[in-house]
Scaffold this active site. Structure first.
Site, PDB file in Angstrom:
ATOM      1  N   GLN A  12     146.003  20.931  67.921  1.00  0.00           N
ATOM      2  CA  GLN A  12     146.655  21.570  69.069  1.00  0.00           C
ATOM      3  C   GLN A  12     148.074  21.026  69.230  1.00  0.00           C
ATOM      4  O   GLN A  12     148.302  19.816  69.216  1.00  0.00           O
ATOM      5  CB  GLN A  12     145.820  21.322  70.345  1.00  0.00           C
ATOM      6  CG  GLN A  12     146.330  22.061  71.576  1.00  0.00           C
ATOM      7  CD  GLN A  12     146.242  23.585  71.469  1.00  0.00           C
ATOM      8  OE1 GLN A  12     145.370  24.125  70.779  1.00  0.00           O
ATOM      9  NE2 GLN A  12     147.143  24.285  72.134  1.00  0.00           N
ATOM     10  N   ASP A  61     145.157  28.226  61.875  1.00  0.00           N
ATOM     11  CA  ASP A  61     146.336  28.575  62.678  1.00  0.00           C
ATOM     12  C   ASP A  61     147.387  29.306  61.840  1.00  0.00           C
ATOM     13  O   ASP A  61     148.327  29.867  62.387  1.00  0.00           O
ATOM     14  CB  ASP A  61     146.984  27.305  63.254  1.00  0.00           C
ATOM     15  CG  ASP A  61     146.516  26.999  64.671  1.00  0.00           C
ATOM     16  OD1 ASP A  61     146.371  27.948  65.461  1.00  0.00           O
ATOM     17  OD2 ASP A  61     146.307  25.808  64.970  1.00  0.00           O
ATOM     18  N   LYS A 112     139.075  27.541  73.691  1.00  0.00           N
ATOM     19  CA  LYS A 112     138.835  27.896  72.285  1.00  0.00           C
ATOM     20  C   LYS A 112     137.420  27.463  71.879  1.00  0.00           C
ATOM     21  O   LYS A 112     136.705  28.212  71.206  1.00  0.00           O
ATOM     22  CB  LYS A 112     139.881  27.218  71.385  1.00  0.00           C
ATOM     23  CG  LYS A 112     141.282  27.813  71.526  1.00  0.00           C
ATOM     24  CD  LYS A 112     142.351  27.004  70.788  1.00  0.00           C
ATOM     25  CE  LYS A 112     143.732  27.607  71.002  1.00  0.00           C
ATOM     26  NZ  LYS A 112     144.824  26.850  70.347  1.00  0.00           N
TER      27      LYS A 112
HETATM   28  N1  GUN Z   1     150.013  25.395  70.996  1.00  0.00           N
HETATM   29  C1  GUN Z   1     150.426  26.568  71.541  1.00  0.00           C
HETATM   30  N2  GUN Z   1     149.917  27.618  70.848  1.00  0.00           N
HETATM   31  C2  GUN Z   1     149.183  27.097  69.848  1.00  0.00           C
HETATM   32  C3  GUN Z   1     148.413  27.680  68.793  1.00  0.00           C
HETATM   33  O1  GUN Z   1     148.314  28.904  68.627  1.00  0.00           O
HETATM   34  N3  GUN Z   1     147.786  26.800  67.969  1.00  0.00           N
HETATM   35  C4  GUN Z   1     147.902  25.458  68.129  1.00  0.00           C
HETATM   36  N4  GUN Z   1     147.262  24.683  67.252  1.00  0.00           N
HETATM   37  N5  GUN Z   1     148.608  24.892  69.082  1.00  0.00           N
HETATM   38  C5  GUN Z   1     149.246  25.714  69.939  1.00  0.00           C
END
Ligand code: GUN
Length: 291
Positions: free
Chosen positions: A98, A121, A54
């Site tokens: 995350q 998110d 990311k």
């Molecule tokens: N863990 C798995 N998918 C995601 C996501 O899309 N965002 C975040 N913050 N954590 C995740």
């Protein structure tokens, strides 16, 4: 004829180039580059890889990013203090915590602490509520990635029978919602589809899945969706990210390629689209906050 491969890597690259151009225009206008703060708690190897990818995508798009790695045993208070500090920082247009978090942390309290205007998110209840009401501030990244993949490959969802398998807060639940929502000016990604949300308590899963003109698997069980569960000619999206013997595999069995019209691969399908949508949300947050 084997299923057409829905190349998420290529589609995501196109979207990322569009974002690069929009970011460049902002910066040329004298505005701050968008900025994303990523909070990573503990040593989950998959989470480390996701966050690294990311941040790399941010850098390539001209979006600033900061990493806040925290020990697995970080006290909840320290994590909440960090989020409060980032909420107050005008250079931060997006906060990403995350998931999953270690079990001693209260995930709901942590996600609720993120200022909803920079909740890129789309996990905050205010943003989930806005989406449900048809007035989204942000679209959640993975569901948005799925819908963009369908739209950009010419797959219409309006009026279609869509089955989503898996009811997680991150993917299945918001994806089913987006697919079912009315498409309007305020909600351009509304899918206008007839949606079934299947899950672990669904009876006759195979029969339910076979109804789908578009079938989306987001369960986290490797190879759960087999060829017999797929209607011939269906479009199949695989959102599974499972590690099997150190290899990343999806929820869809490879045999489905012989039955489906098109299929998104793992890796290289929905995963890269999720990252592109995170960049989109970070830029959108900057636009909403700074004009
Ligand atoms: N863990 C798995 N998918 C995601 C996501 O899309 N965002 C975040 N913050 N954590 C995740």
């Amino acid at each position: 004829m084997p299923a057409i491969r829905l190349d998420g890597k290529l589609l995501a690259q196109t979207i990322r180039l569009e974002i690069v151009a929009r970011v460049a225009v902002r910066v040329a206008d004298g505005k701050h580059a968008p900025g994303l703060a990523a909070i990573l708690v503990g040593d989950n190897p998959a989470s480390h890889v996701y966050v690294r990818n990311k941040r790399k995508a941010c850098e390539e798009a001209g979006i600033r990013s900061w990493l806040f790695p925290l020990a697995a045993n970080v006290p909840q208070r320290d994590l909440l203090n960090l989020i409060a500090e980032l909420n107050a920082n005008p250079e931060v247009h997006g906060i990403l915590v995350q998931l999953p978090l270690p079990p001693h942390l209260d995930e709901k309290a942590v996600l609720d602490a993120v200022d909803p205007t920079i909740d890129v998110d789309c996990f905050h209840p205010e943003n989930v509520g806005l989406l449900a009401a048809g007035y989204p501030r942000f679209y959640p990244c993975t569901p948005h990635g799925c819908l963009q993949m369908l739209r950009r490959t010419g797959v219409e969802t309006a009026g279609k029978e869509v089955v989503v398998v898996g009811r997680s807060n991150i993917v299945g639940k918001p994806l089913a919602m987006m697919l079912a929502l009315k498409r309007t000016d305020k909600n351009p990604m509304g899918g206008d589809a007839t949606v079934t949300l299947a899950h672990s308590q669904t009876k006759n899963l195979a029969e339910v899945c076979r109804r789908a003109e578009i079938l989306i698997a987001a369960v986290g069980v490797p190879g759960l969706i087999t060829a017999e569960m797929v209607r011939p000619g269906a479009v199949v999206l695989d959102v599974g990210m499972n590690s099997v013997d150190g290899k990343l595999v999806g929820d869809v069995h490879p045999g489905v390629a012989a039955v489906a019209c098109s299929l998104s691969p793992v890796p290289g399908g929905v995963g890269p689209m999720t990252i592109a949508m995170l960049l989109e949300n970070t830029l959108r947050a900057a636009e909403l906050l700074d004009g």
